[in-house]
Write an enzyme that holds these catalytic residues in place. Sequence first.
Site, PDB file in Angstrom:
ATOM      1  N   THR A   1      41.761-105.462  88.219  1.00  0.00           N
ATOM      2  CA  THR A   1      42.023-106.334  89.373  1.00  0.00           C
ATOM      3  C   THR A   1      43.234-107.243  89.200  1.00  0.00           C
ATOM      4  O   THR A   1      43.629-107.917  90.139  1.00  0.00           O
ATOM      5  CB  THR A   1      40.797-107.221  89.692  1.00  0.00           C
ATOM      6  OG1 THR A   1      40.515-108.040  88.550  1.00  0.00           O
ATOM      7  CG2 THR A   1      39.588-106.376  90.054  1.00  0.00           C
TER       8      THR A   1
ATOM      9  N   ASP B   1      43.779-108.910  78.531  1.00  0.00           N
ATOM     10  CA  ASP B   1      44.196-108.258  77.288  1.00  0.00           C
ATOM     11  C   ASP B   1      44.934-109.250  76.380  1.00  0.00           C
ATOM     12  O   ASP B   1      44.595-109.398  75.200  1.00  0.00           O
ATOM     13  CB  ASP B   1      45.092-107.064  77.637  1.00  0.00           C
ATOM     14  CG  ASP B   1      45.346-106.125  76.471  1.00  0.00           C
ATOM     15  OD1 ASP B   1      44.594-106.163  75.479  1.00  0.00           O
ATOM     16  OD2 ASP B   1      46.299-105.334  76.567  1.00  0.00           O
TER      17      ASP B   1
END
Length: 169
Positions: free
Chosen positions: A123, A34
Site C-alpha cells: 500500500t 522495509d
Amino acid sequence: MSGITFVQGDITTQHVDAIVNAANSSLLGGGGVDGAIHRAGGPEILAACRELRASHYGKGLPTGRAVATTAGRLPARWVIHTVGPVHSRTEDRSELLASCYREALRVADELGARTVAFPAISTGVYRWPMEDAARIAVETVRQTPTSVEEVRFVLFDQRAYLAFLAQEE
C-alpha cells in the site's frame, strides 16, 4: 487461529514472535516499512538477508513469496520478508498480494510462531488501494489454515487503520 487484531502504530515496536516485512525483492532494505524494520533491527537483519541473496535468492525474492531471518534488535524473534506486487490498473495481481499473506503464515508455521504482526503490504510505494488491500489481507488470513494464534495488523496511520478495521464485520 484465535484472533485477528488491528492496531495503529509502529510495527517495529510489536512484541510478537514474528514481524512481517513488506520487503523489496533485493532483500537489502528500502523505504517505508522495509527501511524502518532494517533501521530498528540493526545490521543483523541485513547480514542475514545478504546470506539469503548469496545462497538461495541470488536474483532476489520473487513476488508473493516469503522467507525468514533473525529479527536482530527488534522485540520479535523473526522477521518474515515478503515481496508484494506493484498495483496495476490493467492487470489483476490480487492473487500475488494474497500469496504474500499465505506464504508469510506458512513460514510462521514452519518457525513455530504463534503471534505475527503484518503491515499493509503493497500500500506504500507499490500504490495498492488501501481498502482493496485491507479486504484481500483480512480475507486471506481468515481463509488460510495456520497454527498462528494471533495475527495483528499494525497500521501506520489512521486511514489504514480504519480501512482494516472496516473488515472486522
